[in-house]
Each structure stands twice: as structure tokens, then as C-alpha cells.
Motif scaffolding. Structure first.
Motif, PDB file in Angstrom:
ATOM      1  N   ASP A   1       0.825  -1.210   0.000  1.00 40.14           N
ATOM      2  CA  ASP A   1       0.000   0.000   0.000  1.00 40.14           C
ATOM      3  C   ASP A   1       0.865   1.268   0.000  1.00 40.14           C
ATOM      4  N   LEU A   2       1.941   1.257   0.789  1.00 45.80           N
ATOM      5  CA  LEU A   2       2.841   2.413   0.795  1.00 45.80           C
ATOM      6  C   LEU A   2       3.512   2.593  -0.561  1.00 45.80           C
ATOM      7  N   ALA A   3       3.939   1.477  -1.177  1.00 44.80           N
ATOM      8  CA  ALA A   3       4.578   1.555  -2.492  1.00 44.80           C
ATOM      9  C   ALA A   3       3.610   2.157  -3.508  1.00 44.80           C
ATOM     10  N   ALA A   4       2.361   1.735  -3.466  1.00 50.43           N
ATOM     11  CA  ALA A   4       1.365   2.271  -4.394  1.00 50.43           C
ATOM     12  C   ALA A   4       1.075   3.748  -4.094  1.00 50.43           C
ATOM     13  N   GLU A   5       0.955   4.091  -2.806  1.00 51.28           N
ATOM     14  CA  GLU A   5       0.648   5.468  -2.413  1.00 51.28           C
ATOM     15  C   GLU A   5       1.747   6.439  -2.846  1.00 51.28           C
ATOM     16  N   TYR A   6       2.996   6.029  -2.715  1.00 52.19           N
ATOM     17  CA  TYR A   6       4.114   6.923  -3.014  1.00 52.19           C
ATOM     18  C   TYR A   6       4.737   6.695  -4.387  1.00 52.19           C
ATOM     19  N   GLY A   7       4.265   5.699  -5.116  1.00 56.04           N
ATOM     20  CA  GLY A   7       4.766   5.462  -6.466  1.00 56.04           C
ATOM     21  C   GLY A   7       6.208   4.987  -6.515  1.00 56.04           C
ATOM     22  N   VAL A   8       6.567   4.139  -5.552  1.00 58.48           N
ATOM     23  CA  VAL A   8       7.925   3.594  -5.502  1.00 58.48           C
ATOM     24  C   VAL A   8       7.858   2.072  -5.439  1.00 58.48           C
ATOM     25  N   SER A   9       9.013   1.434  -5.533  1.00 56.70           N
ATOM     26  CA  SER A   9       9.058  -0.033  -5.517  1.00 56.70           C
ATOM     27  C   SER A   9       8.989  -0.572  -4.085  1.00 56.70           C
ATOM     28  N   LEU A  10       8.715  -1.868  -3.963  1.00 57.09           N
ATOM     29  CA  LEU A  10       8.698  -2.516  -2.649  1.00 57.09           C
ATOM     30  C   LEU A  10      10.074  -2.448  -1.998  1.00 57.09           C
ATOM     31  N   GLY A  11      11.136  -2.577  -2.820  1.00 54.75           N
ATOM     32  CA  GLY A  11      12.497  -2.497  -2.288  1.00 54.75           C
ATOM     33  C   GLY A  11      12.768  -1.150  -1.644  1.00 54.75           C
ATOM     34  N   THR A  12      12.258  -0.096  -2.263  1.00 56.64           N
ATOM     35  CA  THR A  12      12.424   1.251  -1.699  1.00 56.64           C
ATOM     36  C   THR A  12      11.699   1.352  -0.366  1.00 56.64           C
ATOM     37  N   ILE A  13      10.496   0.835  -0.308  1.00 57.06           N
ATOM     38  CA  ILE A  13       9.713   0.877   0.943  1.00 57.06           C
ATOM     39  C   ILE A  13      10.423   0.086   2.030  1.00 57.06           C
ATOM     40  N   ARG A  14      11.007  -1.042   1.692  1.00 59.71           N
ATOM     41  CA  ARG A  14      11.728  -1.841   2.690  1.00 59.71           C
ATOM     42  C   ARG A  14      12.935  -1.081   3.223  1.00 59.71           C
ATOM     43  N   ARG A  15      13.623  -0.352   2.349  1.00 61.00           N
ATOM     44  CA  ARG A  15      14.763   0.453   2.801  1.00 61.00           C
ATOM     45  C   ARG A  15      14.277   1.605   3.675  1.00 61.00           C
TER      46      ARG A  15
END
Length: 130
Positions: free
Chosen positions: A92-106
């Protein structure tokens, strides 16, 4: 027709019914308990913090995950994400901010290093209560 105290007769009769009196007493006690609980809650005033805008497409010398971590840290500090709140899922965060899952994990790892969030396996990531 009104009772001598300005109360309709059918209402006055109900007030003398012991079951109705007991129910009304229970309602009053519940309202008093709720009011006492609300009085004991301390509400902190909102903190005036500038929350930087986040745009994943902005070309910057700073890594995207660091910019997003700064954005979320500011939201936490401003209590836009209050203590104890569960963060949205990684997807959900990746979709909300338009970034990849890897970015969200970092981002999550960065916020954990700053001790702003805590991740509980199979439960989610929560804003740390200080």
C-alpha cells in the motif's frame, strides 16, 4: 395532560417503574464512566512541523528512500502518523508513493534505525510509542 412537574403522565409513570429506574441508573453510570475516561486522556497539541512534499520523479542527489524516510519521519513528528498507529502495508505504501517494494523496505529499515517505528513479525510496522 401533564404531571404537576411538567412531565407527561406516561413518562412520570415510567420513572416510578423500578426496572426503568435501574436502566436509567445504569445509563447514567456508563455516561459518568465515559466522561471520567475522557477526562483522563491527555491530548497533546499538534506539533508544528513542516512535512516536506514527496515526489518520486524529482531528480535529486539524495536517494529516493532517504527522501521518503524524511517525509515519513516528518509525518510521525507532526503526529500525522500518531504513536501506536500501524503503518499501511508495504504494498500500500509503495502504491501510495509510487515507488518499488524495495524502496519501501529500505525506508522501513531507515525508520527502524532512527527508532521511529518498530516491526512485529506477522503483525506489521507501528509508530513507536515514546
Amino acid at each position: 395532560m401533564l404531571h404537576e412537574e411538567g412531565v407527561p403522565h406516561h413518562v412520570a409513570a415510567e420513572l416510578h417503574d423500578p426496572v426503568v429506574r435501574e436502566l436509567r441508573h445504569a445509563d447514567v453510570m456508563a455516561m459518568r464512566a465515559t466522561a471520567a475516561a475522557l477526562d483522563s486522556v491527555s491530548v497533546e497539541p499538534p506539533v508544528s512541523v513542516h512535512i516536506p512534499e514527496f515526489d518520486p520523479d524529482v531528480r535529486s542527489t539524495e536517494y529516493t528512500y532517504k527522501r521518503l524516510a524524511e517525509h515519513l519521519a516528518a509525518r510521525i513528528e507532526a503526529r500525522d502518523l500518531p504513536p501506536g498507529r500501524r503503518l499501511p502495508s508495504e504494498r500500500d505504501l509503495a502504491a501510495e508513493y509510487g515507488v518499488s517494494l524495495g524502496t519501501i523496505r529500505r525506508v522501513r529499515t531507515e525508520l527502524e534505525k532512527r527508532q521511529l517505528v518498530i516491526t512485529l513479525p506477522a503483525k506489521g510496522t507501528f509508530v513507536r510509542i515514546r
